[in-house]
Design a protein around this motif. Structure first.
Motif, short mmCIF file in Angstrom:
data_model
loop_
_atom_site.label_atom_id
_atom_site.label_comp_id
_atom_site.label_asym_id
_atom_site.label_seq_id
_atom_site.Cartn_x
_atom_site.Cartn_y
_atom_site.Cartn_z
N GLN A 15 -37.67 19.86 10.77
CA GLN A 15 -36.44 20.66 10.82
C GLN A 15 -35.17 19.80 10.68
N ARG A 16 -35.35 18.51 10.46
CA ARG A 16 -34.17 17.63 10.36
C ARG A 16 -34.34 16.56 9.26
N PRO A 17 -34.72 16.95 8.05
CA PRO A 17 -34.92 15.95 6.99
C PRO A 17 -33.62 15.37 6.45
N LEU A 18 -32.50 16.10 6.58
CA LEU A 18 -31.26 15.68 5.93
C LEU A 18 -30.35 14.85 6.83
N ARG A 19 -30.38 15.08 8.15
CA ARG A 19 -29.38 14.45 9.01
C ARG A 19 -29.97 13.56 10.11
N SER A 20 -31.24 13.27 10.06
CA SER A 20 -31.84 12.46 11.13
C SER A 20 -31.25 11.05 11.14
N THR A 21 -31.26 10.38 9.97
CA THR A 21 -30.73 9.02 9.90
C THR A 21 -29.25 9.01 10.27
N TRP A 22 -28.53 10.01 9.79
CA TRP A 22 -27.10 10.10 10.08
C TRP A 22 -26.87 10.24 11.59
N ALA A 23 -27.69 11.10 12.23
CA ALA A 23 -27.50 11.37 13.65
C ALA A 23 -27.79 10.12 14.49
N ALA A 24 -28.86 9.41 14.17
CA ALA A 24 -29.20 8.21 14.95
C ALA A 24 -28.10 7.15 14.80
N TYR A 25 -27.63 6.98 13.57
CA TYR A 25 -26.56 5.99 13.33
C TYR A 25 -25.30 6.38 14.10
N SER A 26 -24.91 7.65 14.00
CA SER A 26 -23.69 8.11 14.67
C SER A 26 -23.86 8.13 16.19
N LEU A 27 -25.09 8.38 16.66
CA LEU A 27 -25.35 8.31 18.10
C LEU A 27 -25.11 6.89 18.60
#
Length: 720
Positions: free
Chosen positions: A162-174
Motif C-alpha cells: 500500500q506504499r510503493p510510491l512514498r516509502s523511501t520518501w517517508a523514511a528519509y523525511s522521518l
C-alpha cells in the motif's frame, strides 16, 4: 519533501575553499603541454607528486550493496543554489510519477497550503500513502516536526503493497524530522532522537535498494544526512565513512562535505585536533588532505599546513594502517627521517615502495631504487589514477602511479644503458609520457632496435575514418609510434621498408612516391631525368615533409604538427645521463638540427636537381626559384638567388624570384645540352675567328680543286 539544506550548506562552504588548481583558466590561456619526465631528470626523481583528494577519500568508505549510483544530474549538479526553482521543479515532477491527473492536482494544492488542518482536509480522499505523506510534508514545511514524524511513521506502518510510491520518501523525511527535533529544546533526549534519525536514514536506503520508488535518489542522499547526524554527535569516523560512501555512489555532495570536514579539522585548536586525530577515520582523512596538497598554489604551502602536518605526525607514530601515506606526506614535507620511520612500518603497497625508491635515490643507491621501483610498479593497479596536477614547470600531468613509477624507473634504465627497457617503460604509459617515449624512440634507440620492437609488439591499429580525422580525433599512440618509425626509415634512406608503417593509405602512397623518386634520381643515366626526379622529390619533401620526414619531437615537433616547440634540453653527460646516451642522441640528430629541418632537405634536393640541368635552361632558373620558395633559411635563399644570378639565364619573371616561379620545363632542357655545347665551342674559338675564316676559305678551294682534278682523271680513263 523539502530541500536537504545541510548538504547544500556543506557544498557551498566547500566551494569557498581552494579546491585545487584552476584548470579552466589554465586551459583558456593557450596550449596545455603534458609534463616530460626526461627534461629535468633530477627533479622528476626527487619529487613525489601530490595525490588526489578524490582518490584518497574514495578509500575511506564503501559502496552499499544494491544501492544504485547517482544519475548524471546528481553527479554534476547545478551549484547555483540561490536559484531554488530548479530543485522544486525536479521534486514536483517526481511527485507526479504514478499519480492520476486528479491526484496530481490535489498534491499540488496541498503543497501550497500553510495550514495543517486544511492540508489534512484537502488530502482526505487521496490513497493512504499519498495522504499521509502530504500531511507530513505540510507539517515539516511549517516546522511542526512532531506531527511530520507521526505522519511519516504512520505511512511506514502501512502494508508494503500500500506504499510503493512514498516509502523511501517517508523514511528519509522521518530521519530529517527526528534530527530537527533533536536540536530543539525540550524535545526529549537528543541522543535518542539522533539514533532514531540515523535508523530512519538507514531504512530509506534499505527501501531504495528494495525497489520502492526513489526518483530523487534519496537512498544516496540519506548517506549524507546520516553523516550530518553523526558529525553533530561528534562521531567523526562514522560521518567520514558515510560521506565517503555517498561520494562512491557518485554524489559530489559527499566529496565537498569531506572537504568541509578537512577544513574544519584545520581550524581546530591543537588540543581538540590532537584528540580527534586519535580516531582512525580522522587521521586518514587529514592524511589524504595533506597528501593531496589541497589548496596549495604554485607549490607554496598554505599558512597553517605545517602545523597540521606536525600534529598529524605526532599523533600517528604508532600507526600501521596508514603508514605508507604518512611516509609519503613526510617525504613531501621534506622530513626524510620521518618518511623512513613510517615506511619501515608500511607494507608492500605501491606507495610504500615508491617512497622507498625515493629514499634510496637520496642515499645514492640506484640499485636499491631500481628494485623498489620495480616492486612499486607491480603493486600499483593499472587503473589507479590520481587525476591532474601541474609540475614545477607548470606542465600538465595526469598521474597514474603505475605509469609514473615506470617513467621514473626509465630514467635509471637510460643511465645504465638499458635503452630498450627504458623505452618500453615509457611507452607503456601511452599518452601520459608520449613525449618522453618519442624522444627515446627517435633519438636514443637505433632504427633497427626500434623497428624490431614495433614489429614484435606494436601491431598497426585500425586506421581512423575520414570523419574521425575531420573531427580531430587523436591518433592512437601505437599509430603515432609507427608513423615515427616510418619517418625515421625514410630519413635514413630505407625506402622499401618505410611506407608500410604510416597509419593511412594516403601517407603510404606519398611515402612510396617520395622513395621511388629518390631511387630514380640515383639510377637514371640521363641528367635531365635525374634532375626531374630530384625536383619532384624536393616538392614532396617540402609539401609533406612534416608528415613524411619530420621528427616527432625536436627540432620539428610533428607531435604538434609543427605549430609549437618546446624548450630544448641540453645534452650533457651527468649523474643521470651517461655518455652512451649522449652519443646516441648526437648521432641521431636532425641534419641540419634546425626547426622544420625537412625544408632544408627539400632545398638540398632542389639544388641537386639544378646540378643536373643546363645552366642556360629555363628549368635551371625555375628549379632555383622554387627552391627559394621553400623558406628553409634566409642564408640558403640568398645563396640560391646568387647562384641564379651568376649562372642562370635571363627570365622575365625573375623580378619576384622565389614567389612567382614558372614550372620547370625539363623537356626543353634536353635541347639546351646541344645548344649549350655549341655556344661553349663558339666562345672558345672566337679569338681565332679571322684565321679560321681564311683557313676555311682555303679548305673550300682545296676541296673544289680536288673534285675538279678527280673528274678529269675519270674522263681520261674513259677515253682510253
Amino acid at each position: 519533501m523539502s530541500t536537504p539544506k545541510w548538504s547544500r550548506r556543506l557544498l557551498c562552504l566547500s566551494l569557498s575553499l581552494p579546491l585545487g588548481l584552476p584548470w579552466g583558466e589554465a586551459l583558456a590561456c593557450g596550449p596545455d603541454f603534458p609534463a616530460r619526465l626526461l627534461d629535468n631528470r633530477a627533479q622528476t626523481l626527487a619529487e613525489l607528486p601530490e595525490g588526489s583528494f578524490r582518490f584518497e577519500v574514495s578509500r575511506l568508505g564503501q559502496a552499499i550493496a544494491g544501492l544504485k549510483s547517482a544519475s548524471e544530474a546528481t553527479r554534476n549538479p547545478d551549484y547555483n543554489y540561490d536559484d531554488m526553482p530548479g530543485y522544486i521543479a525536479q521534486r514536483d515532477q517526481a511527485e507526479r510519477i504514478g499519480l492520476t491527473p486528479p491526484q496530481q492536482a490535489v498534491v499540488e494544492r496541498v503543497r501550497a497550503l500553510n495550514d495543517i488542518d486544511q492540508a489534512r482536509a484537502e488530502a482526505a480522499n487521496l490513497p493512504a500513502e499519498l495522504r499521509l505523506y502530504a500531511i507530513g510534508a505540510a507539517a515539516f514545511n511549517l516546522g511542526d516536526h512532531q506531527q511530520a514524524a507521526q505522519a511519516f511513521q504512520e505511512l511506514l506502518a502501512l502494508p508494503a503493497d500500500q506504499r510503493p510510491l512514498r516509502s523511501t520518501w517517508a523514511a528519509y523525511s522521518l530521519g530529517r524530522s527526528l534530527f530537527a527535533m533533536s536540536t530543539e529544546a525540550g524535545r526529549g533526549e537528543p541522543a535518542t532522537l539522533r539514533d532514531q534519525a540515523r535508523a530512519a536514514f538507514r531504512q530509506a536506503r534499505e527501501l531504495s535498494i528494495g525497489g520502492f520508488s526513489d526518483p530523487l535518489e534519496l537512498g544516496i542522499a540519506s548517506l549524507g544526512e546520516e553523516a550530518r547526524v553523526a558529525y553533530t554527535a561528534d562521531d567523526w569516523d562514522s560521518a567520514i565513512e558515510l560521506y565517503a560512501s555517498q561520494f562512491l555512489h557518485g554524489s559530489q555532495v559527499g566529496y565537498s562535505s569531506l572537504l568541509y570536514l578537512a577544513a574544519d579539522l584545520a581550524a581546530q585548536p591543537d588540543e581538540r585536533l590532537d584528540a580527534l586525530l586519535k580516531r582512525a577515520g580522522v587521521q586518514r582523512l587529514l592524511t589524504g588532505y595533506l597528501l593531496s596538497r589541497v589548496g596549495w598554489w604554485d607549490g607554496e604551502e598554505p599558512s597553517g599546513e605545517k602545523r597540521l602536518f606536525q600534529r598529524l605526525q605526532a599523533s600517528s607514530r604508532a600507526s600501521l594502517d596508514n603508514a605508507d601515506r604518512l611516509a609519503a606526506v613526510s617525504y613531501q614535507h621534506g622530513d626524510y627521517a620521518g618518511a623512513k620511520a613510517f615506511v619501515e612500518k608500511a607494507g608492500d603497497t605501491g606507495l610504500a615502495w615508491w617512497v622507498r625508491a625515493k629514499l634510496a635515490l637520496r642515499d645514492a643507491d640506484k640499485a636499491a631504487a631500481a628494485a623498489a621501483y620495480a616492486k612499486a610498479a607491480q603493486a600499483f593497479p593499472q587503473e589507479e589514477t590520481w587525476g591532474g596536477r601541474r609540475n614545477a614547470d607548470w606542465d600538465f600531468e595526469v598521474v597514474q602511479p603505475k605509469c609514473r613509477v615506470e617513467g621514473e624507473s626509465a630514467i635509471l634504465a637510460l643511465q645504465r644503458g638499458d635503452y630498450l627497457q627504458a623505452f618500453d617503460q615509457l611507452y607503456r604509459g601511452q599518452s601520459n609520457y608520449w613525449y618522453d617515449a618519442a624522444t627515446v624512440a627517435e633519438r636514443v634507440l637505433t632504427v633497427d632496435e626500434l623497428k624490431q620492437y614495433v614489429d614484435q609488439q606494436v601491431p598497426a591499429p585500425p586506421a581512423l575514418s575520414q570523419e574521425d580525422r575531420d573531427n580531430y580525433v587523436p591518433l592512437p599512440v601505437a599509430a603515432s609510434l609507427r608513423n615515427l618509425l616510418g619517418r625515421r626509415l625514410l630519413r635514413e634512406g630505407r625506402y622499401d621498408e618505410a611506407p608500410a608503417y604510416f597509419d593511412n593509405a594516403d601517407l603510404q602512397a606519398k611515402a612510396r612516391a617520395y622513395a621511388q623518386l629518390l631511387q630514380q634520381a640515383e639510377s637514371k643515366w640521363w641528367p635531365t631525368r635525374r634532375a626531374e626526379a630530384y625536383f619532384n622529390a624536393s616538392w614532396i619533401a617540402r609539401r609533406w615533409g612534416m608528415e613524411l620526414l619530420g621528427y616527432e619531437m625536436a627540432p620539428d615537433y610533428a607531435t604538434f604538427e609543427g605549430n609549437y616547440s618546446l624548450e630544448p634540453v641540453e645534452l650533457k653527460v651527468g649523474p643521470l645521463m651517461a655518455e652512451g646516451e649522449v652519443k646516441r642522441q648526437q648521432a641521431s640528430a636532425a641534419q641540419p638540427d634546425l626547426r622544420y629541418h625537412y625544408r632544408f632537405v627539400a632545398t638540398a634536393l632542389a639544388s641537386q636537381a639544378a646540378d643536373n640541368l643546363p645552366h642556360t635552361s629555363q628549368a635551371f632558373a625555375a628549379v632555383l626559384c622554387k627552391a627559394v620558395g621553400y623558406n628553409s633559411s634566409l642564408e640558403e635563399q640568398s645563396a640560391l638567388y646568387q647562384r641564379y644570378v651568376k649562372e642562370g639565364p635571363y627570365v622575365t619573371w625573375a623580378g619576384d624570384f622565389g614567389h612567382q616561379c614558372q614550372e620547370p620545363d625539363f623537356r626543353s632542357a634536353d635541347k639546351r645540352y646541344v645548344t649549350q655545347a655549341l655556344e661553349s665551342l663558339r666562345s672558345a674559338l672566337r679569338p681565332y675567328k679571322r684565321w679560321l675564316q681564311v683557313g676555311g676559305l682555303a679548305l673550300v678551294v682545296a676541296v673544289g680543286l680536288g673534285l675538279i682534278s678527280r673528274r678529269r682523271n675519270k674522263a681520261r680513263v674513259s677515253a682510253s
